[in-house]
Design a protein around this motif. Structure first.
Motif, mmCIF file in Angstrom:
data_model
loop_
_atom_site.group_PDB
_atom_site.id
_atom_site.type_symbol
_atom_site.label_atom_id
_atom_site.label_comp_id
_atom_site.label_asym_id
_atom_site.label_seq_id
_atom_site.Cartn_x
_atom_site.Cartn_y
_atom_site.Cartn_z
ATOM 1 N N PHE A 20 0.845 -1.197 0.000
ATOM 2 C CA PHE A 20 0.000 0.000 0.000
ATOM 3 C C PHE A 20 0.882 1.249 0.000
ATOM 4 O O PHE A 20 0.669 2.171 -0.783
ATOM 5 N N PHE A 21 1.875 1.261 0.893
ATOM 6 C CA PHE A 21 2.753 2.429 0.991
ATOM 7 C C PHE A 21 3.582 2.598 -0.277
ATOM 8 O O PHE A 21 3.765 3.713 -0.769
ATOM 9 N N LYS A 22 4.096 1.481 -0.810
ATOM 10 C CA LYS A 22 4.887 1.569 -2.042
ATOM 11 C C LYS A 22 4.044 2.116 -3.186
ATOM 12 O O LYS A 22 4.513 2.950 -3.956
ATOM 13 N N ALA A 23 2.809 1.649 -3.279
ATOM 14 C CA ALA A 23 1.919 2.151 -4.332
ATOM 15 C C ALA A 23 1.687 3.652 -4.169
ATOM 16 O O ALA A 23 1.680 4.395 -5.158
ATOM 17 N N ALA A 24 1.521 4.104 -2.939
ATOM 18 C CA ALA A 24 1.320 5.540 -2.691
ATOM 19 C C ALA A 24 2.573 6.331 -3.073
ATOM 20 O O ALA A 24 2.480 7.395 -3.694
ATOM 21 N N VAL A 25 3.741 5.803 -2.722
ATOM 22 C CA VAL A 25 4.998 6.486 -3.074
ATOM 23 C C VAL A 25 5.118 6.597 -4.590
ATOM 24 O O VAL A 25 5.407 7.675 -5.118
ATOM 25 N N PHE A 26 4.896 5.502 -5.296
ATOM 26 C CA PHE A 26 4.978 5.525 -6.763
ATOM 27 C C PHE A 26 3.966 6.500 -7.356
ATOM 28 O O PHE A 26 4.297 7.292 -8.233
ATOM 29 N N ALA A 27 2.727 6.435 -6.885
ATOM 30 C CA ALA A 27 1.669 7.275 -7.442
ATOM 31 C C ALA A 27 1.966 8.757 -7.243
ATOM 32 O O ALA A 27 1.869 9.551 -8.189
ATOM 33 N N TYR A 28 2.323 9.136 -6.022
ATOM 34 C CA TYR A 28 2.605 10.550 -5.766
ATOM 35 C C TYR A 28 3.853 11.009 -6.505
ATOM 36 O O TYR A 28 3.918 12.127 -7.003
ATOM 37 N N SER A 29 4.839 10.138 -6.586
ATOM 38 C CA SER A 29 6.063 10.497 -7.291
ATOM 39 C C SER A 29 5.777 10.725 -8.775
ATOM 40 O O SER A 29 6.209 11.726 -9.351
ATOM 41 N N VAL A 39 6.317 11.609 2.408
ATOM 42 C CA VAL A 39 5.495 11.312 3.592
ATOM 43 C C VAL A 39 5.179 9.824 3.633
ATOM 44 O O VAL A 39 5.352 9.162 4.664
ATOM 45 N N TYR A 40 4.739 9.276 2.509
ATOM 46 C CA TYR A 40 4.387 7.855 2.485
ATOM 47 C C TYR A 40 5.620 6.959 2.568
ATOM 48 O O TYR A 40 5.552 5.871 3.122
#
Length: 122
Positions: A20-29, A39-40
């Motif tokens: 979940f966190f990795k997906a958020a990092v990729f998406a925001y990046s 943040v994520y």
């Protein structure tokens, strides 16, 4: 949306998994929202995520256009003791050059050659 989902999970007492966190990092990046990506990533570290070479190398290759963000991921790789491969070195040289840091580009090229690697067209 990711923030809302994360907050809902927290309220419901559900522990998000690392994916979940990795997906958020990729998406925001990818969306150019580097501060939210950090943040994520911080939440990922708090959850005990140990840096995997593939994760960091993906972030390096995707973010070489943004020098500040690229250098953040490079620092994280160093902290996790993950060595650079040919693509990583080439991305680092490219990032320094595009940011106008030509002396650093030459230094990285020298470091790369000392490690027995040659740049490619990556």
């Amino acid at each position: 949306m990711v923030s809302t989902l994360f907050n809902d999970m927290e309220i419901d007492g559900i522990e998000p998994i690392a994916k979940f966190f990795k997906a958020a990092v990729f998406a925001y990046s990818r969306a150019g929202q580097f501060e939210k990506a950090k943040v994520y990533f911080g939440k990922l570290e708090e959850a005990g995520f140990e840096g995997k070479p593939k994760f960091f190398k993906t972030m390096l290759s995707q973010r070489r256009q943004n020098h500040e963000e690229f250098m953040f991921w490079r620092r994280k790789m160093r902290e996790a003791d993950i060595p650079l491969d040919i693509a990583g070195y080439t991305s680092l040289i490219t990032s320094y050059s595009r940011a106008g840091f030509f002396k650093q580009s030459i230094n990285v090229l020298s470091e790369m050659r000392e490690d027995g690697l040659e740049p490619n067209s990556y």
